[in-house]
Design a protein around this motif. Structure first.
Motif, short mmCIF file in Angstrom:
data_model
loop_
_atom_site.label_atom_id
_atom_site.label_comp_id
_atom_site.label_asym_id
_atom_site.label_seq_id
_atom_site.Cartn_x
_atom_site.Cartn_y
_atom_site.Cartn_z
N ASP A 237 0.84 -1.20 0.00
CA ASP A 237 0.00 0.00 0.00
C ASP A 237 0.87 1.25 0.00
OD1 ASP A 237 -2.36 1.47 0.04
OD2 ASP A 237 -2.19 1.77 2.19
N PRO A 238 1.03 1.86 -1.17
CA PRO A 238 1.92 3.02 -1.28
C PRO A 238 1.52 4.15 -0.33
CG PRO A 238 1.08 2.36 -3.44
CD PRO A 238 0.40 1.49 -2.42
N VAL A 239 0.22 4.32 -0.10
CA VAL A 239 -0.21 5.44 0.74
C VAL A 239 0.25 5.24 2.19
CG1 VAL A 239 -2.21 6.62 1.69
CG2 VAL A 239 -2.15 6.05 -0.73
N SER A 240 -0.01 4.03 2.72
CA SER A 240 0.44 3.77 4.09
C SER A 240 1.96 3.86 4.17
CB SER A 240 -0.01 2.39 4.55
OG SER A 240 -1.40 2.28 4.52
N ALA A 241 2.64 3.39 3.12
CA ALA A 241 4.10 3.45 3.13
C ALA A 241 4.57 4.90 3.21
CB ALA A 241 4.67 2.76 1.90
N ALA A 242 3.93 5.76 2.43
CA ALA A 242 4.32 7.17 2.48
C ALA A 242 4.07 7.74 3.87
CB ALA A 242 3.53 7.97 1.43
N MET A 243 2.99 7.31 4.50
CA MET A 243 2.72 7.79 5.86
C MET A 243 3.70 7.22 6.87
SD MET A 243 0.61 10.09 5.44
CE MET A 243 0.75 10.74 7.09
N CYS A 244 4.50 6.25 6.46
CA CYS A 244 5.60 5.78 7.31
C CYS A 244 6.84 6.62 7.06
CB CYS A 244 5.94 4.33 7.02
SG CYS A 244 4.66 3.19 7.48
N GLY A 245 6.74 7.60 6.19
CA GLY A 245 7.90 8.41 5.86
C GLY A 245 8.75 7.81 4.75
N VAL A 246 8.23 6.79 4.06
CA VAL A 246 8.99 6.17 2.98
C VAL A 246 8.85 7.02 1.72
CG1 VAL A 246 9.15 4.17 1.48
CG2 VAL A 246 8.67 3.86 3.91
N ASN A 247 9.98 7.35 1.11
CA ASN A 247 9.96 8.08 -0.15
C ASN A 247 9.63 7.10 -1.27
OD1 ASN A 247 10.44 9.53 -2.47
ND2 ASN A 247 12.16 10.66 -1.59
N MET B 63 3.69 13.62 0.63
CA MET B 63 3.14 12.93 1.78
C MET B 63 4.20 12.36 2.71
SD MET B 63 -0.08 10.34 1.43
CE MET B 63 0.70 9.53 0.09
N PHE B 64 5.20 11.67 2.13
CA PHE B 64 6.18 11.00 3.01
C PHE B 64 6.96 12.02 3.82
CE2 PHE B 64 10.46 11.67 1.37
CZ PHE B 64 10.24 12.12 0.09
N ALA C 240 5.12 13.15 6.80
CA ALA C 240 5.23 12.17 7.89
C ALA C 240 6.51 12.42 8.67
CB ALA C 240 5.21 10.75 7.32
N LEU C 241 7.59 12.73 7.94
CA LEU C 241 8.87 12.96 8.60
C LEU C 241 8.87 14.30 9.36
CD1 LEU C 241 11.31 11.70 5.83
CD2 LEU C 241 10.38 10.47 7.78
N ASN D 200 1.13 12.69 11.11
CA ASN D 200 0.77 11.34 10.70
C ASN D 200 -0.71 11.12 10.91
OD1 ASN D 200 1.04 8.66 9.74
ND2 ASN D 200 3.17 8.68 10.44
N PHE E 295 -5.96 5.42 9.15
CA PHE E 295 -6.87 5.30 8.01
C PHE E 295 -8.19 4.67 8.45
CE2 PHE E 295 -2.73 5.66 6.13
CZ PHE E 295 -2.95 6.45 5.01
N PHE F 109 0.82 -3.80 6.46
CA PHE F 109 1.64 -4.54 5.49
C PHE F 109 1.60 -6.01 5.87
CE2 PHE F 109 3.74 -0.34 6.19
CZ PHE F 109 3.13 0.28 5.11
N ALA G 6 8.16 2.26 9.58
CA ALA G 6 7.84 3.66 9.81
C ALA G 6 8.92 4.34 10.63
CB ALA G 6 6.49 3.76 10.51
N THR H 21 6.42 7.47 13.81
CA THR H 21 7.20 8.57 13.24
C THR H 21 7.21 9.75 14.21
OG1 THR H 21 5.27 9.42 12.06
CG2 THR H 21 6.72 7.94 10.84
#
Lengths: 306, 293, 245
Positions: free
Chosen positions: A184-194, C75-76, C79-80, C84, C87, C93, C105, C152
């Protein structure tokens, strides 16, 4: 973690011994060579598909770009062969960078889009108008640098490097972030993942694997044509070998290639259509009953597969 | 100028034929959200059917067409019940169906190679009948004109099915939202099975016409036909049957114009069009909104 | 609108085709403050959160955090920066374990100070840390989603329909956790259908309808506001149909 390190070391040493001994035991050196080439390609597919879910039908485009990269660097620019091989890999990376907008697509769109892209590269390389650079459809001859033994070991080095890269990705936060993006790209982005950058990085790494494999392949065979290094069968084989063994693992593509390429050599060379029939049926059975590949049989029994 | 007109008119004739070839693939996608990568292989089988019916048994291609429609319908329904409900229950039906149909495509190609060999076969272009047309002082071959007319009729029939029959309307409901359709009492599985049968029957009709429109037929041509079809439906917009006609026309015109003026690059046309559309407007020329990518 | 606020949303507009989901929404939030965002289905609450978290780019207006405009921040990176969210329908995951879900995260945050040291433990999933995320119940998945958001170290937490599907005891426990976070300085926007749950957290609410704010003030006052009652009339199915988006 320590357990992983041990099994990873065993796999790398095992591969090295296998392919150092193979030419001594097997009369035809080109068979283990091709097996290594497919294994390296399968690991490249594994990097992309196993960790991001992008299935590149057009993966052979990078292989062909690598082969033609070497030929242009050696024949036109008179580079010596080892830098030219690395240059060939980088040509594939450059092509991948150009094609990175494809990563905006998902699922079938990406797969078929990448196939179309590789066909475009093929038609450009093989166009008679390109004769001054690529010799067009007439093929290239690298007889001047022909060195079957050196190039054999060069392929082994590439195989070992990219197997190690898969090991690294599998056990790193980077790999974890890719799996997160895949789900899930959206959740990943909310983890701070680029998301965008990580996808592009693994896409380029995967292209580099195919480019280097193609470059060394071109060097090893020394005479080749666009139709032979851009042959879609190469993509198909590498994908099937990966899927058969199981993506997202170190061992899956290795086992898949040994089993299926072995099978191909027993029956496929003389009557390719029987081999095509068998692997076609294998894919159908695999998707229906074992979508995670052969190694998932072990995983289901709780055995940790490196 | 007449060269240009010839290219444009032929482009339209071919474009509608290509629409027919692609529309089954798009129809199956619209209903089941799966990409049938073996679509081109079914077209190829349809073409070989026409070839052997005519050369061995002397059967007229139109009779073959009717027979093949029936056979492919049954095959499609059977194939649906055999694999697709199971696929749709999996985690990632779109990707798995792509891989699965890729496998089926390989099986068909292998069997066809074993049965028919690898050499291209051709049919005399007049076997479809005589219907030469003069336009702008140019003569257009009868096989092209008949191929065009048959394509128009087949696409028209699909349209009538979708908009004028009870099952067709139910099919459109499934295309719009599978779950909502099931909740409104539609037998989604039966509708989808028939849709898949129709998709293959359309491939068969295109297949019978293929030797007359495209020339030599050989087992491995299926992959090219699948990619061409996929390009066309992406140009039009995936899941939208009307879009397929637009996509076919765009493709046919571009191909014929390239062949006329830049023939050495003409092979690249479907691929370049596909990439351009995917990157510029991923939802296709007639698509609404953007897809999540 | 205060300039030293943690979050400033001013005149945000968001359209989907011809439909205006947000029509000039403004709000601001200080450190440790909890704001309840309520209103009927389709009133724009979740869209508002989606704009603040960066899932949607607004068509007009501005969102700023610590006085810095976020409009062009992906968005990412938000978060940083310390924003945050959870949903409505969490998607953990599934290929990773519970602990790994949170580690992904935590991996990119660097030296940011986290209010909660061990998010997995904080949300009560310590016993499942090494289990696959796919083995969790839907209630546990919501908690994992919260843990993921906390890892985060957010200063601003956007909570989207956390209560739906939780039983009364779980609701109570979650409310206590959120209150604790606020006491540690985390600001929160809570989008919620269950007004009782909001009541446990805060008295400060904004009621939305058709993309606009129709009321801002105390929850108890909202119930007496004629505009609010008009909107809520005949909306008893709201909480049933929730989650279908």
């Amino acid at each position: 973690m320590r357990k992983n390190k041990l099994s990873n070391a065993i796999i790398l040493v095992g591969l090295a011994i296998l392919f150092i001994l193979a030419p001594l035991l097997y009369p035809n050196q080109s068979v283990p060579f091709q097996m290594m080439a497919y294994m390296a390609l399968a690991q490249g597919i594994n990097l992309l598909y196993g960790f991001t879910g992008y299935l590149p039908f057009g993966y052979v485009g990078f292989f062909g770009s690598g082969a033609y990269g070497v030929s242009v660097l050696v024949l036109l620019l008179h580079w010596s062969v080892i830098p030219a091989v690395i240059g060939g890999g980088l040509v594939a990376v450059a092509v991948a960078l150009l094609l990175s907008p494809l990563l905006r697509l998902s699922g079938a769109y990406f797969s078929i889009g990448s196939l179309a892209a590789s066909e475009i590269v093929y038609y450009i390389v093989s166009n008679p108008n390109m004769q001054n650079i690529t010799q067009g459809p007439y093929g290239v001859n690298l007889a001047g640098v022909y060195a079957p033994n050196t190039s054999y070991y060069a392929m082994l080095v590439i195989l070992l490097i990219f197997t190690a890269v898969v090991m690294y990705v599998k056990n790193s936060t980077f790999g974890m972030s890719l799996l997160a993006i895949k789900e899930d790209p959206v959740s990943a982005a909310m983890c701070g993942v680029n998301v965008v950058r990580n996808r592009v990085v693994i896409w380029l790494a995967s292209a580099f694997a195919a480019g280097l494999a193609g470059a060394v392949y071109g060097w090893y065979v020394s005479v080749f044509y666009p139709s032979s290094v851009f042959d879609l069968t190469i993509s198909i084989f590498a994908i099937v070998f990966t899927l058969f063994g199981g993506g997202g693992t170190v061992l899956g593509p290795i086992v898949g290639t040994i089993v299926l390429y072995g099978l191909y050599n027993t029956i496929g060379v003389s009557s390719p259509q029987y081999f095509q029939l068998i692997y076609g049926l294998l894919i159908v059975v695999l998707v229906m009953f074992l979508p995670q590949g052969l190694t998932s049989l072990l995983k289901r029994r709780g055995i940790n597969v490196p | 100028m007449s060269t240009f007109l010839f290219a444009v008119v032929s482009g339209i004739l071919f474009g509608v034929f290509f629409s027919l070839m692609a529309i089954g693939l798009n129809f199956a996608f619209g209903v089941m959200k799966i990409v049938n990568l073996a679509h081109g292989d079914f077209v190829m089988l349809g073409a070989f059917g026409a070839y052997y019916a005519l050369t061995v048994f002397g059967v007229n291609p139109f009779a073959t067409m009717l027979l093949e429609i029936a056979v492919f319908l049954v095959v499609g329904v059977g194939l649906y019940y055999g694999i697709i409900p199971r696929l749709l229950r999996s985690d990632d039906p779109e990707m798995l169906s792509l891989i699965l149909f890729f496998g089926i495509s390989q099986v068909i190609e292998a069997l066809a190679t074993l049965a028919f060999g690898t050499n291209p076969v051709t049919l005399p272009t007049n076997a479809l009948g005589q219907l030469s047309v003069q336009l702008f002082g140019q003569a257009f071959g009868s096989s092209w004109v008949i191929g065009f007319l048959v394509s128009v009729v087949a696409i028209g029939l699909l349209y009538l099915y979708l908009y004028k029959t009870k099952m067709g309307i139910a099919t459109r409901a499934v295309m719009a939202n599978r779950n909502e359709a099931a909740a409104s009492g539609i037998n989604v599985n039966r509708i989808s099975a028939v849709a898949f049968g129709i998709a293959l029957a359309l491939a068969a009709v295109a297949g019978v016409l293929t030797p007359f429109m495209l020339g030599g037929i050989y087992p491995s041509v299926g992959v090219n036909l699948t990619i061409t079809s996929f390009s066309i439906i992406v140009i039009g917009s995936l899941g939208n049957p009307v879009g397929t006609v637009v996509g076919g026309l765009v493709y046919g015109l571009s191909l014929l114009l390239m062949q006329t003026y830049l023939s050495s690059w003409a092979n690249m046309v479907p691929y370049v069009l596909l990439i351009l559309i995917l990157l510029i407007k991923p939802s296709g020329l007639l698509g609404k909104g953007a897809r999540n990518a | 609108m205060s300039h030293d606020a943690l979050l400033n949303v001013s005149q945000v507009v968001k359209r989907f085709g011809g439909f205006t989901a947000l029509n000039g929404v403004s709000l601001s939030l200080n450190r440790g403050e909890i704001l309840g965002l309520v209103g009927p289905n389709g009133s724009g609450k979740t869209t508002c959160i989606n704009v603040i978290s960066g899932l949607y780019a607004p068509d007009g207006g501005d969102v700023s955090f610590h006085g810095r405009s976020l409009v062009h921040v992906p968005m990412f990176r938000r978060a940083l920066l310390g924003i945050n969210r959870t949903f409505q329908i969490p998607k953990p995951f599934k290929a990773l374990t519970v602990r790994e879900n949170v580690e992904v995260a935590g991996a990119y945050v660097g030296q940011r100070k986290r209010v909660v040291d061990d998010p997995v433990d904080f949300v009560g999933l310590a016993a499942f840390a090494d289990a696959s995320a796919s083995s969790l119940t839907s209630g546990q998945q919501k908690m994992l989603d919260l843990a993921r958001a906390l890892s985060t170290g957010p200063e601003l937490l956007l909570v989207d329909e956390l209560a739906a599907g939780l039983n009364p005891q779980e609701l109570d426990a979650v409310a206590k956790k959120l209150t604790f976070l606020a006491s540690q300085g985390v600001a929160m926007i809570v989008v919620e259908h269950l007004l009782g749950f909001v009541n446990q957290l805060t008295q400060h609410v904004i009621v939305m309808n058709e993309g606009r704010e129709i009321f801002e003030g105390a929850l108890s006052a909202a119930a007496k506001d004629p505009q609010v009652t008009a909107v809520y009339l005949g909306q008893s199915e709201v909480s049933v149909r929730d989650g279908r988006q």
